[in-house]
Design a protein around this motif. Sequence first.
Motif, PDB file in Angstrom:
ATOM      1  N   THR A 169      71.462 104.399  56.271  1.00  7.57           N
ATOM      2  CA  THR A 169      72.546 104.624  55.313  1.00  7.57           C
ATOM      3  C   THR A 169      73.085 103.297  54.788  1.00  7.57           C
ATOM      4  O   THR A 169      72.994 102.258  55.457  1.00  7.57           O
ATOM      5  CB  THR A 169      73.708 105.416  55.940  1.00  7.57           C
ATOM      6  OG1 THR A 169      74.281 104.655  57.018  1.00  7.57           O
ATOM      7  CG2 THR A 169      73.232 106.764  56.479  1.00  7.57           C
ATOM      8  N   ILE A 170      73.660 103.363  53.580  1.00 11.08           N
ATOM      9  CA  ILE A 170      74.307 102.206  52.970  1.00 11.08           C
ATOM     10  C   ILE A 170      75.660 102.659  52.428  1.00 11.08           C
ATOM     11  O   ILE A 170      75.718 103.637  51.683  1.00 11.08           O
ATOM     12  CB  ILE A 170      73.487 101.620  51.808  1.00 11.08           C
ATOM     13  CG1 ILE A 170      72.060 101.278  52.249  1.00 11.08           C
ATOM     14  CG2 ILE A 170      74.173 100.382  51.223  1.00 11.08           C
ATOM     15  CD1 ILE A 170      71.126 100.968  51.075  1.00 11.08           C
ATOM     16  N   VAL A 171      76.721 101.970  52.809  1.00  8.50           N
ATOM     17  CA  VAL A 171      78.057 102.273  52.291  1.00  8.50           C
ATOM     18  C   VAL A 171      78.723 100.959  51.885  1.00  8.50           C
ATOM     19  O   VAL A 171      78.829 100.028  52.696  1.00  8.50           O
ATOM     20  CB  VAL A 171      78.933 102.993  53.339  1.00  8.50           C
ATOM     21  CG1 VAL A 171      80.339 103.211  52.776  1.00  8.50           C
ATOM     22  CG2 VAL A 171      78.314 104.329  53.738  1.00  8.50           C
ATOM     23  N   ALA A 172      79.143 100.888  50.632  1.00 13.30           N
ATOM     24  CA  ALA A 172      79.872  99.721  50.145  1.00 13.30           C
ATOM     25  C   ALA A 172      81.169 100.183  49.503  1.00 13.30           C
ATOM     26  O   ALA A 172      81.177 101.177  48.767  1.00 13.30           O
ATOM     27  CB  ALA A 172      79.032  98.956  49.124  1.00 13.30           C
ATOM     28  N   ARG A 173      82.240  99.475  49.798  1.00 12.70           N
ATOM     29  CA  ARG A 173      83.535  99.798  49.203  1.00 12.70           C
ATOM     30  C   ARG A 173      84.201  98.514  48.713  1.00 12.70           C
ATOM     31  O   ARG A 173      84.385  97.568  49.473  1.00 12.70           O
ATOM     32  CB  ARG A 173      84.450 100.509  50.213  1.00 12.70           C
ATOM     33  CG  ARG A 173      83.986 101.904  50.585  1.00 12.70           C
ATOM     34  CD  ARG A 173      85.098 102.712  51.258  1.00 12.70           C
ATOM     35  NE  ARG A 173      85.582 102.092  52.487  1.00 12.70           N
ATOM     36  CZ  ARG A 173      85.010 102.291  53.683  1.00 12.70           C
ATOM     37  NH1 ARG A 173      83.933 103.047  53.789  1.00 12.70           N
ATOM     38  NH2 ARG A 173      85.523 101.710  54.749  1.00 12.70           N
ATOM     39  N   LYS A 174      84.516  98.511  47.424  1.00  8.90           N
ATOM     40  CA  LYS A 174      85.269  97.415  46.801  1.00  8.90           C
ATOM     41  C   LYS A 174      84.607  96.053  47.069  1.00  8.90           C
ATOM     42  O   LYS A 174      85.285  95.078  47.412  1.00  8.90           O
ATOM     43  CB  LYS A 174      86.717  97.403  47.292  1.00  8.90           C
ATOM     44  CG  LYS A 174      87.458  98.718  47.100  1.00  8.90           C
ATOM     45  CD  LYS A 174      87.500  99.142  45.647  1.00  8.90           C
ATOM     46  CE  LYS A 174      88.229 100.463  45.459  1.00  8.90           C
ATOM     47  NZ  LYS A 174      88.086 100.977  44.057  1.00  8.90           N
ATOM     48  N   LEU A 175      83.293  95.993  46.876  1.00  2.00           N
ATOM     49  CA  LEU A 175      82.577  94.736  47.110  1.00  2.00           C
ATOM     50  C   LEU A 175      82.877  93.738  45.995  1.00  2.00           C
ATOM     51  O   LEU A 175      82.804  94.075  44.805  1.00  2.00           O
ATOM     52  CB  LEU A 175      81.068  94.960  47.158  1.00  2.00           C
ATOM     53  CG  LEU A 175      80.443  95.577  48.398  1.00  2.00           C
ATOM     54  CD1 LEU A 175      78.945  95.346  48.398  1.00  2.00           C
ATOM     55  CD2 LEU A 175      81.057  95.031  49.677  1.00  2.00           C
TER      56      LEU A 175
END
Length: 255
Positions: A6-12
């Motif tokens: 899985t890949i999760v990015a927030r506000k990168l």
Amino acid sequence: MKADGTIVARKLHKSFGSHQVLRGIDLAVAAGEISCIIGPSGSGKSTLLRCVNGLETIDRGVLRVNGEDFGYTETDNAYLALPPHRLAEQRAHIGMVFQQFNLFPTMTAETNVMSGPVLVKKTNRKTAREQAQELLAQVGLAGCGHKYPAQLSGGQQQRVAIARALAMNPSIMLFDEPTSALDPELVGEVLAVMRDLAHNGMTMLLVTHEMGFARDVADEILFMDDGIAVERGDAREVLANPQEKRTQEFLERVL
């Protein structure tokens, strides 16, 4: 921790000097999903991919890959960069294929594919050779293991590069415009290998200009422009009925 794909990015956020390349990017790719990133040149697509692979470090935001914080660990009052050996362990679960093939010119196709398992995982050469032969067959290059990169077409070289990435048994594959350096008649053979990976349940995040491939294979599309996630949603829906004016303008030019 077991790699969960899985890949999760927030506000990168990511800047190079005063130039902001990523400005608050959100992304979520579930295990076995295929997500395509599209957009004009200079929009930050490749930088986002390089952050997910640890080739670049994010300035701020949250990045979780394979179910754990990627590249850093969180304490009560700070984010601390992981030591190099732990980052290397995380990166070992991520395969990446670039625009240029980046094969070792003095190694055969077989030894190129063997290089990661032998040098990084310390796999014995006999086992690594058998695996390399299986992977070359998987990408349609059975019997080509003895050839050097200069003896292969561009499409064949890119398929060797895919086999080399797969040799590390990754849970996630990243592709940065893998067909952009190929002559048009060679694009199809690389896309065919990527379709097989998608059908076999590999989590894939790719930057591409191949809209037909994105429509046929992708679960989600992220359209980026000037470091911003302008539009994100179901691949077929976004391509057929984009909601944002900037997405509409881009797709009108490329479709």
